[in-house]
Design a protein around this motif. Structure first.
Motif, mmCIF file in Angstrom:
data_model
loop_
_atom_site.group_PDB
_atom_site.id
_atom_site.type_symbol
_atom_site.label_atom_id
_atom_site.label_comp_id
_atom_site.label_asym_id
_atom_site.label_seq_id
_atom_site.Cartn_x
_atom_site.Cartn_y
_atom_site.Cartn_z
ATOM 1 N N UNK A 63 0.527 -1.392 -0.138
ATOM 2 C CA UNK A 63 -0.208 0.545 0.270
ATOM 3 C C UNK A 63 0.836 1.397 -0.081
ATOM 4 N N UNK A 64 1.896 1.744 0.910
ATOM 5 C CA UNK A 64 2.732 2.386 1.060
ATOM 6 C C UNK A 64 3.342 3.176 -0.579
ATOM 7 N N UNK A 65 3.789 1.988 -1.176
ATOM 8 C CA UNK A 65 4.341 1.494 -3.001
ATOM 9 C C UNK A 65 3.754 2.643 -4.384
ATOM 10 N N UNK A 66 2.477 2.717 -3.394
ATOM 11 C CA UNK A 66 2.005 3.537 -4.265
ATOM 12 C C UNK A 66 2.095 4.733 -3.905
ATOM 13 N N UNK A 67 2.826 5.275 -3.292
ATOM 14 C CA UNK A 67 3.037 6.313 -3.786
ATOM 15 C C UNK A 67 4.290 6.565 -2.365
ATOM 16 N N UNK A 68 5.636 6.704 -3.251
ATOM 17 C CA UNK A 68 6.401 6.553 -2.458
ATOM 18 C C UNK A 68 6.930 7.920 -0.888
ATOM 19 N N UNK A 69 7.150 7.693 0.213
ATOM 20 C CA UNK A 69 6.766 8.504 1.189
ATOM 21 C C UNK A 69 8.330 9.642 1.119
ATOM 22 N N UNK A 70 9.808 8.510 0.197
ATOM 23 C CA UNK A 70 10.385 9.442 0.528
ATOM 24 C C UNK A 70 10.461 10.970 -0.923
ATOM 25 N N UNK A 71 9.406 10.998 -1.904
ATOM 26 C CA UNK A 71 9.294 12.162 -2.508
ATOM 27 C C UNK A 71 8.416 13.314 -1.647
ATOM 28 N N UNK A 72 7.564 12.880 -0.907
ATOM 29 C CA UNK A 72 6.562 13.280 0.140
ATOM 30 C C UNK A 72 7.591 14.158 1.336
ATOM 31 N N UNK A 73 8.775 13.477 1.071
ATOM 32 C CA UNK A 73 9.751 13.881 2.432
ATOM 33 C C UNK A 73 10.463 15.431 1.970
ATOM 34 N N UNK A 74 10.776 15.280 0.705
ATOM 35 C CA UNK A 74 11.462 16.450 0.032
ATOM 36 C C UNK A 74 10.424 17.523 -0.368
ATOM 37 N N UNK A 75 9.496 16.850 -0.732
ATOM 38 C CA UNK A 75 8.298 17.785 -1.286
ATOM 39 C C UNK A 75 8.133 19.163 0.206
ATOM 40 N N UNK A 76 8.004 18.710 1.358
ATOM 41 C CA UNK A 76 7.473 18.668 2.386
ATOM 42 C C UNK A 76 8.401 19.566 3.257
ATOM 43 N N UNK A 77 9.533 19.174 2.953
ATOM 44 C CA UNK A 77 11.145 20.312 2.980
ATOM 45 C C UNK A 77 11.204 21.358 2.117
ATOM 46 N N UNK A 78 10.737 21.146 0.951
ATOM 47 C CA UNK A 78 10.884 22.664 0.621
ATOM 48 C C UNK A 78 9.827 23.401 0.881
ATOM 49 N N UNK A 79 8.687 22.582 1.352
ATOM 50 C CA UNK A 79 7.253 23.834 1.937
ATOM 51 C C UNK A 79 7.712 24.132 2.681
ATOM 52 N N UNK A 80 8.455 23.779 3.561
ATOM 53 C CA UNK A 80 8.898 24.585 4.482
ATOM 54 C C UNK A 80 10.018 25.031 4.772
#
Length: 196
Positions: free
Chosen positions: A167-184
């Motif tokens: 289920x987690x692999x449908x949307x890999x978290x490592x990409x979200x981590x980067x995007x969240x960091x860029x946002x903050x």
């Protein structure tokens, strides 16, 4: 969390495409992301339930154990406690994302639609990052408390770890981590595609 809940057709609605001021609502796919996170959190609920039933049913300890029964063994008790704590943390972060999405839906026609939509997708993304990483731990701990019989094909307890990872692999978290960091760090808006 609900079991066997009923939702009428009238209760199913999509996030509006536009706010009252005509601007598009940015994050119409946030529900789908929270849904997957909720499924993983539900698996962790089952992990705790399986661990409790399994340990209570065992009547033999290892010869070097400190207690006669596994349910009295301090290490086993501590492991069950860790699983329960992980489950509670996952419930809390998932509930935070659900509440943010609910606020976004309630305010979708107002002037705050963009801000609420962004807050919902940030909360959903943070929940995804934490849940995907943390949920695998209770799945491994379940095997720890199960002894050799827990890895049998009949028990199939490894399914929890595998299901979480699929289920987690449908949307890999490592990409979200980067995007969240860029946002903050830089105020960069999150992408508006189906993965946010």
């Amino acid at each position: 969390m609900f079991d066997n809940g009923y939702v009428s057709e009238a209760g199913l609605h999509d996030l509006p495409a536009q706010a009252n001021d005509g601007r598009p609502v940015l994050y119409g796919f946030t529900f789908h992301q929270i849904y997957l996170t909720t499924v993983i959190t539900g698996i962790v609920n089952r992990i705790l339930a399986d661990a409790i039933v399994l340990v209570r049913a065992r009547h033999r300890s290892y010869y070097h154990a400190l207690a006669q029964r596994p349910c009295d063994e301090p290490e086993i008790q501590a492991t069950i406690g860790r699983i329960a704590a992980y489950r509670s943390a996952l419930h809390a972060i998932t509930e935070r994302a659900v509440q943010a999405l609910d606020l976004a839906w309630q305010g979708a026609h107002g002037a705050d639609a963009h801000r609420l939509s962004l807050a919902a997708t940030v909360a959903a993304s943070e929940a995804k990052v934490v849940t995907d990483e943390v949920a695998a731990n209770p799945a491994s701990l379940l095997i720890d408390v199960s002894s050799g019989s827990g890895v049998s094909t009949q028990a199939a307890l490894d399914r929890h770890w595998r299901n979480i990872k699929v289920i987690a692999s449908h949307n890999p978290r490592l990409y979200k981590e980067r995007v969240l960091g860029d946002h903050y760090l830089n105020g960069t808006l999150l992408p508006t595609g189906a993965f946010f």
